[in-house]
Motif scaffolding. Structure first.
Motif, short mmCIF file in Angstrom:
data_model
loop_
_atom_site.label_atom_id
_atom_site.label_comp_id
_atom_site.label_asym_id
_atom_site.label_seq_id
_atom_site.Cartn_x
_atom_site.Cartn_y
_atom_site.Cartn_z
N UNK A 377 0.84 -1.21 0.00
CA UNK A 377 0.00 0.00 0.00
C UNK A 377 0.87 1.25 0.00
N UNK A 378 1.91 1.25 0.86
CA UNK A 378 2.78 2.43 0.95
C UNK A 378 3.62 2.61 -0.31
N UNK A 379 3.80 1.52 -1.08
CA UNK A 379 4.56 1.65 -2.33
C UNK A 379 3.69 2.12 -3.49
N UNK A 380 2.38 2.32 -3.24
CA UNK A 380 1.52 2.91 -4.26
C UNK A 380 0.40 2.03 -4.75
N UNK A 381 0.31 0.77 -4.29
CA UNK A 381 -0.77 -0.13 -4.73
C UNK A 381 -2.03 0.15 -3.90
N UNK A 382 -2.71 1.23 -4.19
CA UNK A 382 -3.86 1.67 -3.39
C UNK A 382 -5.08 0.77 -3.55
N UNK A 383 -5.09 -0.09 -4.60
CA UNK A 383 -6.21 -1.02 -4.79
C UNK A 383 -6.03 -2.28 -3.97
N UNK A 384 -4.86 -2.48 -3.39
CA UNK A 384 -4.58 -3.71 -2.62
C UNK A 384 -5.41 -3.73 -1.33
N UNK A 385 -6.01 -4.90 -1.05
CA UNK A 385 -6.83 -5.08 0.15
C UNK A 385 -6.26 -6.23 0.96
N UNK A 386 -5.96 -5.97 2.23
CA UNK A 386 -5.44 -7.01 3.12
C UNK A 386 -6.58 -7.90 3.56
N UNK A 387 -6.32 -9.22 3.57
CA UNK A 387 -7.32 -10.19 4.00
C UNK A 387 -7.73 -9.90 5.45
N UNK A 388 -9.04 -9.87 5.72
CA UNK A 388 -9.54 -9.53 7.05
C UNK A 388 -10.07 -10.73 7.80
N UNK A 389 -9.67 -11.95 7.42
CA UNK A 389 -10.12 -13.15 8.12
C UNK A 389 -8.97 -13.69 8.97
N UNK A 400 -8.82 -1.83 9.81
CA UNK A 400 -8.50 -0.42 10.00
C UNK A 400 -7.49 0.08 8.97
N UNK A 401 -6.52 -0.79 8.63
CA UNK A 401 -5.53 -0.40 7.60
C UNK A 401 -6.23 -0.23 6.25
N UNK A 402 -7.12 -1.20 5.91
CA UNK A 402 -7.88 -1.07 4.66
C UNK A 402 -8.74 0.20 4.66
N UNK A 403 -9.28 0.49 5.85
CA UNK A 403 -10.11 1.69 5.98
C UNK A 403 -9.27 2.95 5.77
N UNK A 404 -8.08 2.96 6.35
CA UNK A 404 -7.17 4.09 6.15
C UNK A 404 -6.79 4.24 4.68
N UNK A 405 -6.53 3.08 4.02
CA UNK A 405 -6.18 3.10 2.60
C UNK A 405 -7.32 3.67 1.77
N UNK A 406 -8.55 3.24 2.12
CA UNK A 406 -9.72 3.76 1.41
C UNK A 406 -9.86 5.26 1.64
N UNK A 407 -9.63 5.69 2.91
CA UNK A 407 -9.69 7.11 3.22
C UNK A 407 -8.64 7.90 2.46
N UNK A 411 -9.24 10.83 -0.06
CA UNK A 411 -8.56 12.11 0.11
C UNK A 411 -7.95 12.60 -1.20
N UNK A 412 -7.34 11.66 -1.95
CA UNK A 412 -6.75 12.02 -3.24
C UNK A 412 -7.84 12.48 -4.21
#
Length: 644
Positions: A377-389, A400-407, A411-412
């Motif tokens: 995500x920090x390298x720029x892959x904003x579409x990446x979603x971490x597994x939440x199971x 929460x990380x996915x939520x931050x990424x979405x936010x 923001x962009x």
């Protein structure tokens, strides 16, 4: 002897090793003292408040005693006294007499007319007809009863308008009554205010109005009633004083307990600080820096900081397993070596290996997955979603990380939108400045010619003046919104009657060309006749003027502009409603931006620069309130919420 005790190496070593415990106790004791001081201050504040309340009640009691000898002067009666001692009792009596108002639907109006003219409110030996006048209307049947017999024919003639929530009944009652209660839903009538057992079927069918006549003339027959109200008021104030005095006694006892607590913990702090003082600077520094606990924690922390999650958890498991085996070994060695002991030890080890160890491995892998996901995500892959199971705590972290990424993505996108809005803002400002300026230049050029008549000159000068004023108004609005958004506006707050302020604004704009040309009318409703709030009167007046002007500009011809004040939790809600002359096809949030108008082309005949709503919203927010829009078909609603 004293020096020998202080310099004793054993005592010094004990104090040095116990330094962390001493500091912890100091912190706890200080927190206790701080808490006690806060409680004392709070209690003293409550005591002062109670004393002020008692002084107020005593003043009221003294005032009431002045009227004991004579009931002719009724200026001592307050709204609450009248509601509790007169209006609610009369309301209950009417409900009981009319079978909870069913009589209005059961009898024809001619019988109800006779009922009204013969009706008297008499209960508990008191007659209430002189101090309570009422009108009750059944909207579904078009029937009514009243004891306002002097105006019976007028009421009957205006029954239809009194049934509607258009302000006519309010105007009538407020002109007649010193105190009054009007309810378009009987749930808010006086009977329900003091007795919840009086629930009506289809309560919204009834309009009820009760008032204490402004032209009340004292009657000897009212002596018992008035004396009863006076005694009840004195009793209420006396009861309130007794409760306040009892509460003050409890608070004073609590303050004494808090002071004892402060003395106790202060002694502890003094003893501990003395111990630290005699420990010496060198020993204190050594205890803090080179203590075994500090060194161990530092070493373990540094070692684990350089290891991966799987390694950390594996080490934990190994040491836990060793500890478990040691405990089992000790139990077997010191008690008895038999099959039962071996079975227990083997079962514990097996369960640990089968259940706990795999779970720890899964936990560590999930941590590594989260770390890898964060890296992507920090390298720029904003579409990446971490597994939440998986583990609940870690899945919550992943969520929460996915939520931050979405936010971050939002923001962009918002930033891109803002850049677009900035471009549109520049274009709109340019357009709104250029249009009147171009007119001024063109008509000035015409005036410079020699072949124009005096009439034409006068006409062109008027146009130039009008365009100049429009340009000045736009520039003034630009400065206003600039000052607000930069935080340079200071509010001059004082007590303001919101009802009066809105009324003045409506009255001012009810005399404009736009108002008469469109054949518009205002309908103003409020839940009470006076609402005092701490506001900047001139700034809030600007808000109301902007919203009223907006409504006048965009309203459909021959319609009504509704202004309504409602009570909300900790404040009020003010609604401005009008039927739009054009479709409401714009974004609710966007229309509140600067230089955004409902007519996007900006070429309509409607005069304006798109700053009115933006300025109003900014001023409301400066007062700690909120402003938002709502649409219902062609009904445009602008809503303000202000809080006390």
């Amino acid at each position: 002897m004293k020096n020998r005790v202080i310099d004793n190496p054993y005592i010094q070593n004990f104090l040095e090793k116990s330094l962390f415990i001493i500091i912890l106790v100091l912190i706890l004791a200080t927190a206790k003292i701080s808490s006690a001081i806060t409680a004392i201050n709070s209690s003293n504040g409550s005591i002062n408040s109670m004393k002020s309340q008692i002084a107020y009640s005593n003043n009221k009691l003294d005032d009431l005693k002045k009227y004991e000898s004579s009931m002719k002067n009724t200026s001592w009666i307050t709204y609450d006294m009248w509601m509790k001692g007169c209006a609610s009792i009369s309301n209950i009596y009417i409900y009981d007499t009319t079978n909870k108002l069913k009589l209005l639907s059961e009898k024809p109006q001619d019988q109800l007319d006779k009922f009204s003219k013969d009706f008297k409110i008499e209960t508990a030996g008191n007659t209430y007809n002189n101090v309570v006048k009422f009108i009750i209307i059944d909207k579904s049947k078009g029937t009514f009863i009243t004891n306002d017999i002097a105006n019976f024919d007028y009421i009957k003639a205006n029954l239809k308008t009194f049934s509607a929530e258009n302000g006519d009944l309010f105007n009538y009652v407020s002109n007649k009554g010193k105190w009054y209660n009007i309810s378009y839903n009987s749930d808010s009538a006086p009977a329900n205010r003091y007795n919840s057992n009086y629930q009506l079927i289809n309560s919204t069918n009834f309009v009820e109005a009760y008032w204490f006549p402004k032209d009340y003339n004292y009657s000897k027959d009212d002596d018992a009633l008035l004396n009863g109200m006076l005694d009840e008021a004195k009793k209420d104030f006396t009861t309130s004083n007794d409760a306040s005095n009892k509460y003050i006694e409890e608070l004073q006892k609590n303050i004494f307990d808090y002071k004892i607590s402060i003395v106790f913990y202060s002694i502890i702090i003094l003893i501990l600080l003395t111990s630290i003082y005699f420990l010496g600077k060198e020993r204190i520094i050594r205890a803090l820096r080179y203590n075994f606990v500090t060194n161990s924690i530092r070493a373990i922390n540094n070692w684990f900081e350089r290891r991966g999650s799987l390694f950390k958890i594996s080490v934990f498991i190994i040491f836990t397993s060793l500890s478990l085996f040691m405990i089992v070994g000790v139990l077997i060695f010191y008690h008895s070596i038999n099959s039962s002991s071996l079975l227990i030890a083997s079962t514990i080890v097996l369960l640990y290996s089968i259940v706990i160890f795999p779970k720890i491995i899964s936990y560590s892998r999930y941590i590594d997955d989260i770390i890898r996901g964060i890296s992507k995500i920090t390298s720029g892959e904003l579409e990446y979603v971490i597994d939440e199971s998986g583990d609940k705590a870690l899945s919550s972290l992943a969520h929460n990380i996915n939520k931050l990424n979405k936010g971050f993505k939002v923001s962009i996108e918002e930033q891109i939108k803002n850049e677009k809005l900035k471009s549109e803002l520049v274009a709109n400002v340019s357009h709104d400045l250029k249009t009147p300026l171009t007119s001024i230049i063109n008509y000035t050029d015409i005036l410079l010619r020699e072949d124009i008549s005096e009439e034409e000159k006068e006409e062109f000068l008027k146009i130039i003046n009008k365009k100049g004023l429009k340009l000045k108004s736009l520039i003034d609005d630009l400065f206003e919104i600039s000052k607000i958004t930069s935080g340079k506006v200071e509010l001059n707050k004082h007590s303001v009657d919101v009802v009066e302020l809105i009324g003045q604004s409506i009255a001012e704009y009810s005399d404009t060309e736009l108002y008469f040309d469109k054949h518009l009318s205002f309908v103003f409703k409020t839940f009470t006749s006076k609402i005092e709030m701490d506001l900047d009167g001139s700034k809030m007046s600007r808000v109301f003027e902007n919203l009223i002007t907006n409504a006048l500009k965009y309203s459909l011809n021959e319609t009504r502009v509704h202004v309504e004040i409602e009570e909300v939790k900790k404040g009020i809600k003010i609604s401005f409603k009008n039927i739009s002359s054009s479709p409401l096809d714009f974004d609710k949030e966007e229309i509140l931006e600067r230089f955004v108008r409902g007519d996007r082309s900006r070429n309509s005949d409607i005069d304006g620069n798109g700053l009115g709503l933006a300025i109003a919203k900014s001023i409301v927010e400066l007062h700690g309130g909120i402003m938002y829009l709502d649409f219902d078909g062609d009904l445009f609603k602008c809503i303000i919420e202000l809080y006390y």
